[in-house]
Design an enzyme around this catalytic site. Structure first.
Site, PDB file in Angstrom:
ATOM      1  N   GLY A  54      -3.350   3.319  -2.119  1.00  0.00           N
ATOM      2  CA  GLY A  54      -4.622   2.669  -2.952  1.00  0.00           C
ATOM      3  C   GLY A  54      -4.816   3.778  -3.728  1.00  0.00           C
ATOM      4  CB  ALA A  55      -5.565   5.488  -7.188  1.00  0.00           C
ATOM      5  NE  ARG A  90       2.906   5.759  -4.313  1.00  0.00           N
ATOM      6  CZ  ARG A  90       2.353   5.044  -4.310  1.00  0.00           C
ATOM      7  NH1 ARG A  90       1.083   4.470  -2.952  1.00  0.00           N
ATOM      8  NH2 ARG A  90       2.677   3.849  -4.654  1.00  0.00           N
ATOM      9  CD  GLN A 203       1.334  -2.950  -1.824  1.00  0.00           C
ATOM     10  OE1 GLN A 203       2.280  -4.529  -1.823  1.00  0.00           O
ATOM     11  NE2 GLN A 203       1.792  -1.353  -2.495  1.00  0.00           N
ATOM     12  CG  ASP A 243      -2.522   2.183  -8.807  1.00  0.00           C
ATOM     13  OD1 ASP A 243      -3.234   0.765  -8.977  1.00  0.00           O
ATOM     14  OD2 ASP A 243      -3.010   2.965  -7.419  1.00  0.00           O
ATOM     15  CG  ASN A 253      -3.378  -2.405 -10.726  1.00  0.00           C
ATOM     16  OD1 ASN A 253      -4.010  -1.922  -9.583  1.00  0.00           O
ATOM     17  ND2 ASN A 253      -3.861  -3.843 -10.151  1.00  0.00           N
ATOM     18  CE  LYS A 254       1.426  -1.573  -6.255  1.00  0.00           C
ATOM     19  NZ  LYS A 254       2.182  -0.260  -5.960  1.00  0.00           N
TER      20      LYS A 254
HETATM   21  O1  MRU Z   1       1.381   1.391  -4.183  1.00  0.00           O
HETATM   22  P1  MRU Z   1      -0.059   0.759  -4.311  1.00  0.00           P
HETATM   23  O2  MRU Z   1      -0.518  -0.054  -2.596  1.00  0.00           O
HETATM   24  O3  MRU Z   1      -0.969   2.084  -3.569  1.00  0.00           O
HETATM   25  O4  MRU Z   1      -0.905   0.517  -5.049  1.00  0.00           O
HETATM   26  C1  MRU Z   1      -2.052  -0.022  -4.642  1.00  0.00           C
HETATM   27  C2  MRU Z   1      -2.904  -0.829  -6.460  1.00  0.00           C
HETATM   28  O5  MRU Z   1      -1.842  -0.452  -7.060  1.00  0.00           O
HETATM   29  C3  MRU Z   1      -4.147  -0.748  -5.653  1.00  0.00           C
HETATM   30  O6  MRU Z   1      -4.068  -1.996  -6.993  1.00  0.00           O
HETATM   31  C4  MRU Z   1      -4.661   0.109  -6.450  1.00  0.00           C
HETATM   32  O7  MRU Z   1      -4.935   1.776  -6.336  1.00  0.00           O
HETATM   33  C5  MRU Z   1      -6.156  -0.061  -6.329  1.00  0.00           C
HETATM   34  S1  MRU Z   1      -7.105   0.228  -5.561  1.00  0.00           S
HETATM   35  C6  MRU Z   1      -8.686   0.568  -5.435  1.00  0.00           C
END
Ligand code: MRU
Length: 361
Positions: A54-55, A90, A203, A243, A253-254
């Protein structure tokens, strides 16, 4: 937020004042395990291998990683080495760079004899600020949910779709996309959340765990179900996290977020992005062309991971041995598909003007 009776943040400093502790998110929701981070390499590994994710949380853990590095050696050279080790963990979430660019130059100005104490204080500041930002995003997003509630019959449920985990586990506390949902639930608005499974890292399991721990009604769905639900009027609102958001309002985003935004646009469903300001990358304009998209190990794609019948954690193959896999971790949703950005300073249009109006200063 709470798990059982206990309040947790997703990262904190232990009573010794030096050990950094996290919840191992590779074990959740099956096991609640607290891990100690003692070195900068521990912090880097925890980010790279997604023990934390999560960012905003990645940013906070990176800041604590710098503090851990200072335990060993407070020299300029070691400060730079910590930056270099953490920055490559990352590539997509900009909060990592944002946090390192805030803490490292600030420490450079501090006498090496004072750097250790200063580093923990600065990392703590970043973590506390994240909590305040997300609390405020919750308040601002709550207004949108209230408006939707006002148009419904009394007691009618508001169905909200979310993708990935943008809850408290992805931040230090509260979450971004889930923060307005928690606040709506807390004030008695009837909400129900469609939780995208979010293959391949699942997730959605974390989101279900969070919502379940808080008592928020929710349903876990396959990633491809959202379009169908929107066509049938089963989604009032989408809220997702981000992100990295560009200066013109493109949202990274994801993986799979873009497809949800397309389906939302086609079906007239509002599509909001919860955006803490450290996630804005003012140096990037065109997200599709300019944001580096993380590609992870193909095994995450060709296998599913879970608890076997004997309680052991297992990878199970779902593809022929040796299949070539493409494991793209993020995608970019162009600004035109975003109804609005929910920030700590208010809700704005996903546009250069919208962002500038809130964040010019
Ligand atoms: O690969 P991750 O689990 O780190 O990705 C997280 C996401 O894409 C979340 O939706 C994003 O970080 C926003 S979280 C506040």
């Amino acid at each position: 937020m709470k798990i059982g009776d206990k309040h947790y943040r997703s990262v904190w400093v232990a009573e010794d004042g030096r050990t950094v502790q996290i919840l191992d998110q590779t074990k959740l929701p099956y096991e609640l395990e607290i891990l100690d981070l003692n070195t900068v390499t521990d912090a880097a590994t925890s980010i790279r291998d997604m023990w934390v994710r999560g960012a905003p949380l990645i940013g906070a853990v990176a800041a604590y990683g710098v503090a851990l590095a200072m335990k060993k050696d407070t020299s300029d050279a070691n400060l730079q080495a910590a930056y270099d080790e953490l920055i490559v963990t990352r590539p997509t979430a900009i909060n990592l760079k944002w946090a390192l660019d805030r803490i490292c130059p600030a420490l450079k100005e501090v006498d090496p004899a004072e750097r250790l104490t200063a580093a923990y204080a600065l990392a703590g500041e970043i973590a506390d600020e994240d909590v305040q930002i997300n609390n405020q995003i919750g308040e601002n997003g709550l207004k949108i949910i209230r408006e939707i509630a006002a148009k419904k019959q009394p007691g009618e449920t508001i169905n909200i779709l979310t993708h990935c985990n943008a809850g408290w586990l992805a931040t230090v506390d509260w979450g971004t996309a889930l923060s307005p949902i928690y606040k709506a639930y807390n004030e008695g608005i009837k909400v129900h959340v469609w939780v995208d499974e979010t293959r391949p890292r699942n997730q959605g399991g974390l989101t279900s765990f969070e919502l379940g721990s808080h008592g928020v009604p929710h349903t876990l769905i396959a990633d491809n179900a959202g379009g169908h639900l929107m066509q049938h009027g089963e989604v009032d609102l989408c809220i997702v996290g981000t992100d990295r958001t560009t200066a013109r309002g493109d949202v990274c985003n994801k993986i799979g977020t873009y497809l949800k935004a397309l389906a939302a646009k086609a079906n007239g469903v509002p599509f909001y992005v919860a955006l803490p300001s450290p996630t804005i990358d003012w140096t990037v304009w065109d997200g599709v062309k300019e944001i580096p998209i993380e590609q992870r190990d193909g095994k995450e794609q060709s296998h599913v991971f879970g608890i076997g019948p004997d309680g052991t954690r297992t990878w199970v193959n779902t593809a022929p041995e040796g299949t070539t896999c493409g494991n793209y971790a993020f995608d970019v949703t162009p600004a035109e598909y975003v109804t609005g950005l929910i920030t700590e300073r208010g809700v704005c249009e996903a546009s250069p003007e919208g962002l500038k109006a809130l964040f010019e200063k």
